[in-house]
Design a protein around this motif. Structure first.
Motif, short mmCIF file in Angstrom:
data_model
loop_
_atom_site.label_atom_id
_atom_site.label_comp_id
_atom_site.label_asym_id
_atom_site.label_seq_id
_atom_site.Cartn_x
_atom_site.Cartn_y
_atom_site.Cartn_z
N VAL A 276 0.84 -1.20 0.00
CA VAL A 276 0.00 0.00 0.00
C VAL A 276 0.87 1.24 0.00
O VAL A 276 1.87 1.33 0.73
N TYR A 277 0.52 2.19 -0.83
CA TYR A 277 1.28 3.44 -0.85
C TYR A 277 0.32 4.59 -1.05
O TYR A 277 -0.78 4.43 -1.58
N ALA A 278 0.75 5.75 -0.60
CA ALA A 278 -0.09 6.94 -0.70
C ALA A 278 0.45 7.81 -1.82
O ALA A 278 1.50 8.42 -1.68
N LYS A 291 8.19 -4.06 -22.32
CA LYS A 291 7.38 -5.12 -21.72
C LYS A 291 7.45 -5.07 -20.21
O LYS A 291 7.21 -6.07 -19.53
N GLU A 292 7.77 -3.90 -19.67
CA GLU A 292 7.88 -3.74 -18.23
C GLU A 292 6.89 -2.69 -17.73
O GLU A 292 6.57 -1.73 -18.43
N LEU A 293 6.43 -2.90 -16.51
CA LEU A 293 5.52 -1.96 -15.86
C LEU A 293 6.32 -1.02 -14.96
O LEU A 293 7.13 -1.48 -14.15
N ALA A 294 6.11 0.27 -15.13
CA ALA A 294 6.78 1.27 -14.29
C ALA A 294 5.74 2.01 -13.48
O ALA A 294 4.65 2.31 -13.96
N TYR A 295 6.07 2.28 -12.20
CA TYR A 295 5.14 3.04 -11.37
C TYR A 295 5.93 3.78 -10.29
O TYR A 295 7.08 3.48 -9.99
N VAL A 296 5.27 4.78 -9.72
CA VAL A 296 5.87 5.59 -8.65
C VAL A 296 5.20 5.23 -7.33
O VAL A 296 3.98 5.16 -7.23
N ARG A 297 6.03 5.00 -6.33
CA ARG A 297 5.53 4.72 -4.98
C ARG A 297 6.01 5.83 -4.06
O ARG A 297 7.14 6.29 -4.16
N ILE A 298 5.15 6.25 -3.15
CA ILE A 298 5.54 7.25 -2.15
C ILE A 298 5.60 6.56 -0.80
O ILE A 298 4.61 5.99 -0.33
N ASP A 299 6.78 6.59 -0.21
CA ASP A 299 6.98 5.94 1.09
C ASP A 299 6.08 6.61 2.13
O ASP A 299 6.13 7.84 2.30
N ASN A 301 6.28 6.69 5.24
CA ASN A 301 7.00 7.18 6.41
C ASN A 301 7.70 8.51 6.15
O ASN A 301 7.46 9.49 6.86
N ASP A 302 8.56 8.55 5.14
CA ASP A 302 9.31 9.80 4.89
C ASP A 302 8.80 10.56 3.66
O ASP A 302 9.34 11.60 3.31
N ARG A 303 7.76 10.04 2.97
CA ARG A 303 7.12 10.67 1.85
C ARG A 303 8.04 10.81 0.62
O ARG A 303 7.77 11.58 -0.30
N LYS A 304 9.14 10.09 0.60
CA LYS A 304 10.03 10.15 -0.55
C LYS A 304 9.45 9.33 -1.70
O LYS A 304 8.86 8.28 -1.47
N HIS A 305 9.69 9.82 -2.93
CA HIS A 305 9.20 9.10 -4.10
C HIS A 305 10.17 7.99 -4.48
O HIS A 305 11.39 8.18 -4.47
N GLN A 306 9.61 6.85 -4.82
CA GLN A 306 10.40 5.70 -5.22
C GLN A 306 9.91 5.22 -6.58
O GLN A 306 8.71 5.14 -6.83
N LEU A 307 10.84 4.92 -7.47
CA LEU A 307 10.50 4.50 -8.82
C LEU A 307 10.72 3.00 -8.95
O LEU A 307 11.79 2.49 -8.64
N TYR A 308 9.70 2.29 -9.40
CA TYR A 308 9.79 0.84 -9.61
C TYR A 308 9.55 0.52 -11.07
O TYR A 308 8.77 1.17 -11.74
#
Length: 308
Positions: A276-278, A291-299, A301-308
């Protein structure tokens, strides 16, 4: 007094020179408006060759059968230029980004006065309607949305569709077949190849083709609340979530972003593949890259953006 007269004379010639220079600069700039530059060398060299054109205004550069087409003006009207030849009438207003290649002929949306219509090759279509949309290619046929007396219908070839409903709109091509939305009273239904495949819905947020699939984001009232769901080729997904934001296909497997109680997840092939991410973004949450899925996750706890 003589010195004052000399200063006044100098000011006059100074201002005169400034005005003349401004006119020359404006004229030179105006001549540059509408120049087209074709890249005819490898991108690494990044050299452009100017193609001289006599027009004051150019817009909507479009690839038509491997050759450049565009809308142009000489200052007193608009027309299409293709293979160096002018197409259309100077008194027509041509809608930007409406150029299409349909059945081997150039088509575009034009207007004269308050009436809009379609030009396809040498023929004009839809002039008996109040207004029409930009042209589309549906299975090789000219297609468009049209409005007459405040009623929207779908036109494909020489036939109207949707007259038995209150309105028909959001036309799209799905593997050469027409898809659109019809309204009956307050309910909306999805049609594919003129057959109802989904609905009723309260609202339809989007209808588009993705990897050959008909992808619809729709809203339905459920127990005094509104849920947003995903419908793919007539099959609903994401009913267990409050909101589905968007869908995509990765190697022909469905992925979508969804949320419950403002908490977001990515669902891939029926399984939640991320914790779960906000994410405050409501668009561009997921993208398919190759053929890959990319998405952004926001932690959370520290609200930092993470790229997957």
């Amino acid at each position: 007094p003589q010195s004052s007269a000399i200063q006044s004379n100098r000011k006059f010639w100074f201002h005169y020179a400034v005005i003349v220079l401004a006119i020359i600069t404006l004229f030179s700039y105006t001549k540059d408006i509408g120049k087209i530059y074709n890249l005819n060398v490898p991108a690494s060299q990044a050299k452009f060759v100017q193609e001289p054109v006599p027009y004051l205004w150019i817009n909507s550069l479009t690839n038509i059968r491997g050759k450049l087409a565009y809308i142009a003006s000489e200052g007193d009207g608009y027309f299409v230029v293709y293979e160096g030849k002018q197409i259309g009438k100077a008194d027509e207003r041509i809608t930007e980004n409406s150029l299409r290649d349909i059945g081997g002929k150039i088509a575009y949306r034009a207007a004269t006065g308050r009436k809009s219509f379609i030009v396809h090759g040498e023929e004009e279509f839809g002039k008996h309607y109040d207004t029409v949309s930009a042209p589309m290619d549906i299975g090789g046929d000219l297609a468009y949305e049209a409005e007459r007396a405040r009623k929207l219908v779908i036109v494909i070839g020489d036939k109207e569709y949707g007259n038995e409903f209150d309105s028909a709109s959001l036309l799209a091509s799905i593997q050469g077949k027409p898809a659109y939305v019809v309204r009956k009273d307050k309910d909306l239904f999805v049609m594919l190849d003129h057959k109802q495949i989904a609905g009723p819905y309260k609202d339809i947020r989007s209808l588009e083709e993705k990897d050959g699939h008909l992808v619809v984001i729709a809203e339905r009232e459920v127990e005094f609340s509104t849920k947003r769901i995903l419908n793919v080729d007539g099959v609903e997904y994401g009913a267990e979530y409050d909101v589905v934001w968007e869908g995509a296909f990765v190697d022909n497997q469905l992925a979508f972003a969804a949320s419950n109680n403002k908490e977001f997840v990515i669902v891939y092939n029926g399984t939640e593949i991320t914790s779960v991410y906000a994410n405050p973004q409501r668009e561009n949450i997921i993208r398919v890259v190759g053929k890959e899925l990319a998405y952004v996750r926001i932690d959370p706890n520290d609200r930092k953006h993470q790229l997957y």
